[in-house]
Design a protein around this motif. Structure first.
Motif, PDB file in Angstrom:
ATOM      1  N   LEU A 282       0.758  -1.164   0.133  1.00 21.64           N
ATOM      2  CA  LEU A 282       0.004   0.035  -0.080  1.00 21.64           C
ATOM      3  C   LEU A 282       0.880   1.210  -0.194  1.00 21.64           C
ATOM      4  CD1 LEU A 282      -2.940  -0.918   2.381  1.00 21.64           C
ATOM      5  CD2 LEU A 282      -2.976  -1.072  -0.171  1.00 21.64           C
ATOM      6  N   ALA A 283       2.074   1.336   0.681  1.00 19.13           N
ATOM      7  CA  ALA A 283       2.758   2.384   0.716  1.00 19.13           C
ATOM      8  C   ALA A 283       3.605   2.587  -0.338  1.00 19.13           C
ATOM      9  CB  ALA A 283       3.884   2.158   1.885  1.00 19.13           C
ATOM     10  N   ASN A 284       3.772   1.509  -1.298  1.00 22.48           N
ATOM     11  CA  ASN A 284       4.571   1.885  -2.438  1.00 22.48           C
ATOM     12  C   ASN A 284       3.468   2.283  -3.486  1.00 22.48           C
ATOM     13  OD1 ASN A 284       7.148   1.432  -1.787  1.00 22.48           O
ATOM     14  ND2 ASN A 284       7.103  -0.861  -1.992  1.00 22.48           N
ATOM     15  N   ARG A 285       2.251   1.735  -3.454  1.00 27.20           N
ATOM     16  CA  ARG A 285       1.349   2.284  -4.296  1.00 27.20           C
ATOM     17  C   ARG A 285       1.071   3.764  -4.231  1.00 27.20           C
ATOM     18  NH1 ARG A 285      -3.507  -0.501  -6.589  1.00 27.20           N
ATOM     19  NH2 ARG A 285      -5.278   1.084  -6.925  1.00 27.20           N
ATOM     20  N   PHE A 286       0.953   4.160  -2.897  1.00 26.51           N
ATOM     21  CA  PHE A 286       1.005   5.674  -2.494  1.00 26.51           C
ATOM     22  C   PHE A 286       2.222   6.310  -3.298  1.00 26.51           C
ATOM     23  CE2 PHE A 286       1.858   9.221   0.108  1.00 26.51           C
ATOM     24  CZ  PHE A 286       1.096  10.047  -0.014  1.00 26.51           C
ATOM     25  N   ARG A 287       3.243   5.864  -2.951  1.00 28.72           N
ATOM     26  CA  ARG A 287       4.649   6.581  -3.511  1.00 28.72           C
ATOM     27  C   ARG A 287       4.687   6.426  -5.179  1.00 28.72           C
ATOM     28  NH1 ARG A 287       8.841   7.044   0.018  1.00 28.72           N
ATOM     29  NH2 ARG A 287      10.299   6.916  -1.589  1.00 28.72           N
ATOM     30  N   ALA A 288       4.103   5.365  -5.550  1.00 23.03           N
ATOM     31  CA  ALA A 288       4.104   5.485  -7.127  1.00 23.03           C
ATOM     32  C   ALA A 288       3.116   6.430  -7.723  1.00 23.03           C
ATOM     33  CB  ALA A 288       3.417   3.806  -7.562  1.00 23.03           C
ATOM     34  N   GLY A 289       1.804   6.800  -6.875  1.00 23.94           N
ATOM     35  CA  GLY A 289       0.933   7.711  -7.399  1.00 23.94           C
ATOM     36  C   GLY A 289       1.501   9.090  -7.367  1.00 23.94           C
ATOM     37  N   LEU A 290       2.663   9.379  -6.547  1.00 28.49           N
ATOM     38  CA  LEU A 290       3.282  10.818  -6.514  1.00 28.49           C
ATOM     39  C   LEU A 290       4.392  11.026  -7.056  1.00 28.49           C
ATOM     40  CD1 LEU A 290       2.739  11.277  -2.493  1.00 28.49           C
ATOM     41  CD2 LEU A 290       1.458  12.152  -4.418  1.00 28.49           C
ATOM     42  N   GLY A 291       4.847   9.788  -8.102  1.00 29.49           N
ATOM     43  CA  GLY A 291       6.077   9.875  -8.901  1.00 29.49           C
ATOM     44  C   GLY A 291       7.228   9.409  -8.026  1.00 29.49           C
ATOM     45  N   LEU A 292       7.281   8.649  -6.713  1.00 27.88           N
ATOM     46  CA  LEU A 292       8.247   8.374  -5.936  1.00 27.88           C
ATOM     47  C   LEU A 292       8.703   7.124  -6.176  1.00 27.88           C
ATOM     48  CD1 LEU A 292       7.077   9.909  -2.421  1.00 27.88           C
ATOM     49  CD2 LEU A 292       8.580  10.952  -4.216  1.00 27.88           C
ATOM     50  N   ALA A 302       5.785  12.945   2.382  1.00 27.10           N
ATOM     51  CA  ALA A 302       6.169  13.547   0.959  1.00 27.10           C
ATOM     52  C   ALA A 302       5.528  15.098   1.280  1.00 27.10           C
ATOM     53  CB  ALA A 302       4.797  13.036   0.030  1.00 27.10           C
ATOM     54  N   GLU A 303       6.430  15.694   0.353  1.00 26.63           N
ATOM     55  CA  GLU A 303       6.411  17.061   0.222  1.00 26.63           C
ATOM     56  C   GLU A 303       5.477  17.575  -0.782  1.00 26.63           C
ATOM     57  OE1 GLU A 303      10.286  19.093   0.145  1.00 26.63           O
ATOM     58  OE2 GLU A 303      10.977  18.258   1.785  1.00 26.63           O
ATOM     59  N   VAL A 304       4.261  17.893  -0.542  1.00 28.85           N
ATOM     60  CA  VAL A 304       3.256  18.294  -1.427  1.00 28.85           C
ATOM     61  C   VAL A 304       2.663  19.718  -0.641  1.00 28.85           C
ATOM     62  CG1 VAL A 304       0.861  17.713  -2.233  1.00 28.85           C
ATOM     63  CG2 VAL A 304       2.648  15.571  -1.859  1.00 28.85           C
ATOM     64  N   PRO A 305       2.712  20.666  -1.591  1.00 26.23           N
ATOM     65  CA  PRO A 305       2.101  21.859  -1.096  1.00 26.23           C
ATOM     66  C   PRO A 305       0.717  21.590  -0.761  1.00 26.23           C
ATOM     67  CG  PRO A 305       2.966  22.151  -3.157  1.00 26.23           C
ATOM     68  CD  PRO A 305       3.005  20.751  -3.000  1.00 26.23           C
ATOM     69  N   GLU A 306       0.461  22.441   0.742  1.00 26.78           N
ATOM     70  CA  GLU A 306      -0.876  22.421   1.448  1.00 26.78           C
ATOM     71  C   GLU A 306      -1.131  20.849   1.539  1.00 26.78           C
ATOM     72  OE1 GLU A 306      -3.488  24.857  -0.671  1.00 26.78           O
ATOM     73  OE2 GLU A 306      -2.377  26.543  -0.221  1.00 26.78           O
ATOM     74  N   ALA A 307      -0.318  19.896   1.726  1.00 24.82           N
ATOM     75  CA  ALA A 307      -0.716  18.387   1.875  1.00 24.82           C
ATOM     76  C   ALA A 307      -1.885  17.961   2.972  1.00 24.82           C
ATOM     77  CB  ALA A 307       0.426  17.685   1.722  1.00 24.82           C
ATOM     78  N   ASP A 339      -5.993   5.412  -2.786  1.00 22.80           N
ATOM     79  CA  ASP A 339      -6.229   5.978  -4.017  1.00 22.80           C
ATOM     80  C   ASP A 339      -6.946   7.396  -3.480  1.00 22.80           C
ATOM     81  OD1 ASP A 339      -5.358   4.114  -5.609  1.00 22.80           O
ATOM     82  OD2 ASP A 339      -7.179   2.997  -5.839  1.00 22.80           O
ATOM     83  N   ARG A 340      -7.822   7.448  -2.615  1.00 22.41           N
ATOM     84  CA  ARG A 340      -8.562   8.795  -2.154  1.00 22.41           C
ATOM     85  C   ARG A 340      -7.336   9.885  -1.556  1.00 22.41           C
ATOM     86  NH1 ARG A 340     -12.271   7.744   2.449  1.00 22.41           N
ATOM     87  NH2 ARG A 340     -12.824  10.339   2.187  1.00 22.41           N
ATOM     88  N   ALA A 341      -6.359   9.192  -0.991  1.00 19.17           N
ATOM     89  CA  ALA A 341      -5.189  10.316  -0.534  1.00 19.17           C
ATOM     90  C   ALA A 341      -4.729  10.551  -1.684  1.00 19.17           C
ATOM     91  CB  ALA A 341      -4.330   9.380   0.350  1.00 19.17           C
ATOM     92  N   LEU A 342      -4.325   9.908  -2.743  1.00 15.62           N
ATOM     93  CA  LEU A 342      -3.868  10.537  -3.934  1.00 15.62           C
ATOM     94  C   LEU A 342      -4.561  11.443  -4.714  1.00 15.62           C
ATOM     95  CD1 LEU A 342      -2.195   7.218  -5.336  1.00 15.62           C
ATOM     96  CD2 LEU A 342      -0.886   8.901  -4.430  1.00 15.62           C
ATOM     97  N   THR A 343      -5.802  11.052  -4.794  1.00 18.38           N
ATOM     98  CA  THR A 343      -6.835  12.015  -5.568  1.00 18.38           C
ATOM     99  C   THR A 343      -6.916  13.218  -4.562  1.00 18.38           C
ATOM    100  OG1 THR A 343      -8.110  10.466  -6.261  1.00 18.38           O
ATOM    101  CG2 THR A 343      -9.057  12.360  -6.153  1.00 18.38           C
ATOM    102  N   ALA A 344      -6.667  13.387  -3.391  1.00 17.35           N
ATOM    103  CA  ALA A 344      -6.842  14.495  -2.684  1.00 17.35           C
ATOM    104  C   ALA A 344      -5.424  15.510  -2.968  1.00 17.35           C
ATOM    105  CB  ALA A 344      -6.943  14.191  -1.082  1.00 17.35           C
ATOM    106  N   LEU A 345      -4.269  14.528  -2.997  1.00 18.40           N
ATOM    107  CA  LEU A 345      -3.043  15.293  -3.121  1.00 18.40           C
ATOM    108  C   LEU A 345      -2.739  15.688  -4.618  1.00 18.40           C
ATOM    109  CD1 LEU A 345      -0.920  13.169  -0.471  1.00 18.40           C
ATOM    110  CD2 LEU A 345      -1.956  15.323  -0.209  1.00 18.40           C
ATOM    111  N   THR A 346      -3.285  15.144  -5.581  1.00 20.89           N
ATOM    112  CA  THR A 346      -2.860  15.331  -6.932  1.00 20.89           C
ATOM    113  C   THR A 346      -4.122  15.854  -7.619  1.00 20.89           C
ATOM    114  OG1 THR A 346      -3.418  13.109  -7.425  1.00 20.89           O
ATOM    115  CG2 THR A 346      -1.145  13.494  -6.749  1.00 20.89           C
ATOM    116  N   GLY A 347      -5.032  15.966  -7.196  1.00 24.81           N
ATOM    117  CA  GLY A 347      -6.260  16.477  -7.872  1.00 24.81           C
ATOM    118  C   GLY A 347      -6.484  17.932  -8.101  1.00 24.81           C
TER     119      GLY A 347
END
Length: 347
Positions: A282-292, A302-307, A339-347
């Protein structure tokens, strides 16, 4: 027990991504605690809390199995720093302790508190810990998994370097035990707070003390519960302590251990290797979604503006540590959470 079967035993609100702050109880732990609370309210827990004492014994046994050590080498307490304290007090005057520079203070303050006796604490970056161990090092103290960013320490390499210089090894496994397989017996002392990845209530802490280390330690906090037979150690001299690591016990927080026993036993049923595979995937799915790149930890920063505000607006709960958003995945986490976290951080 399979992961999907075990997941039915939790009732989390969607979006809990913060086990590194505290774990959520499985249904058997929650039910046991509610029963104990009802018994306390009505005076039906026995004259001396016999049923409560059974819970700490079950917790001690389950922990010993989880980390692969003999049960007599396990002590119980209420906080990680409290269980490190007698080890720190046993260091010779003038000893040198080596610690990573961003170590959680439960595994730092106990050593710093000995500075009046001439104990010196030296800090280095975690990546340089192995190379920094030298002939002047008396003890190496580190977290198996760092709280701030989830970095997994080079456990075997650190132990090997410490042994080459006759140094003791003190491990904080608070952010590791419950998802990361490891052999506690490689170290001299392994301590953890159990309310995170072991899913126990706050007020539960456990320690493995190697027998050779215990010979150097003094049970300054000994009370009736450290007695060879606690129920005959209630009044009067002489000092009559347990021969095992139990001599370093403090009387347990009863309700906390009532909830701890079923939680640890459930983790044993599922198996730490299976939990490790689930959490890291799960952690690596999250990392992949952020390009890590992929990692080896159940904790990711992760460093994401206003994360954090983005996650909060989406109804997701995480933490900020060392200036970065920290998310952590455990047995009850799912791909939907990721996936919900990735949508929130990258949407």
């Amino acid at each position: 027990m399979q992961i999907k079967q075990a997941q039915q035993l939790w009732q989390p609100h969607e979006g809990w991504l913060n086990t590194a702050s505290y774990g959520l109880p499985p249904d058997p732990a929650w039910a046991a605690l509610q029963e104990a609370l009802a018994g306390w309210r009505t005076g039906n827990m026995g004259v001396t809390g016999e049923g409560w004492d059974e819970a700490q014994a079950r917790t001690r046994a389950a922990f010993a199995r989880l980390v692969g050590v003999p049960e007599p080498d396990v002590a119980i307490g209420s906080a990680a720093s409290q269980l490190f304290a007698p080890v720190a007090a046993a260091l010779p005057a003038g000893a040198t302790v080596l610690v990573p520079e961003v170590e959680f203070t439960s595994n730092l303050f106990p050593w710093l508190a000995q500075e009046q006796r001439g104990v010196r604490v030296r800090t280095v970056p975690l990546a340089g810990l192995v190379d920094a161990i030298d002939a002047d090092t008396d003890l190496v103290a580190f977290s198996l998994v760092q709280s701030a960013d989830g970095a997994v320490a080079r456990y075997a390499d650190i132990v090997a370097a410490a042994r080459a210089h006759d140094a003791l090894v003190a491990v904080d496994a608070t952010q590791a035990c419950g998802w990361l397989p490891f052999d506690a017996a490689l170290a001299d002392v392994v301590v953890l707070a159990a309310y995170k990845w072991l899913l126990a209530p706050k007020g539960t802490a456990l320690a493995y003390y190697a027998p050779e280390l215990r010979e150097r330690m003094r049970p300054d906090a000994a009370g009736w519960y450290a007695g060879a037979d606690p129920l005959t150690s209630l009044y009067g001299p002489p000092l009559r302590l347990a021969d095992s690591a139990r001599r370093f016990d403090i009387a347990p927080a009863w309700f906390s251990y009532i909830g701890a026993a079923p939680a640890l036993e459930l983790l044993l049923q599922v198996g730490v290797p299976a939990i490790h595979a689930h959490n890291v995937a799960l952690a690596n799915r999250f990392r992949a979604g952020l390009g890590l790149p992929p990692g080896d930890s159940a904790i990711t920063t992760a460093e994401v503006p206003e994360a954090q505000s983005r996650l909060e607006r989406a109804g997701l709960r995480a933490a900020v540590r060392a200036g970065r958003v920290r998310v952590s995945f455990h047995l009850y986490s799912s791909e939907d959470d990721v996936d919900r976290a990735l949508t929130a951080l990258t949407g």
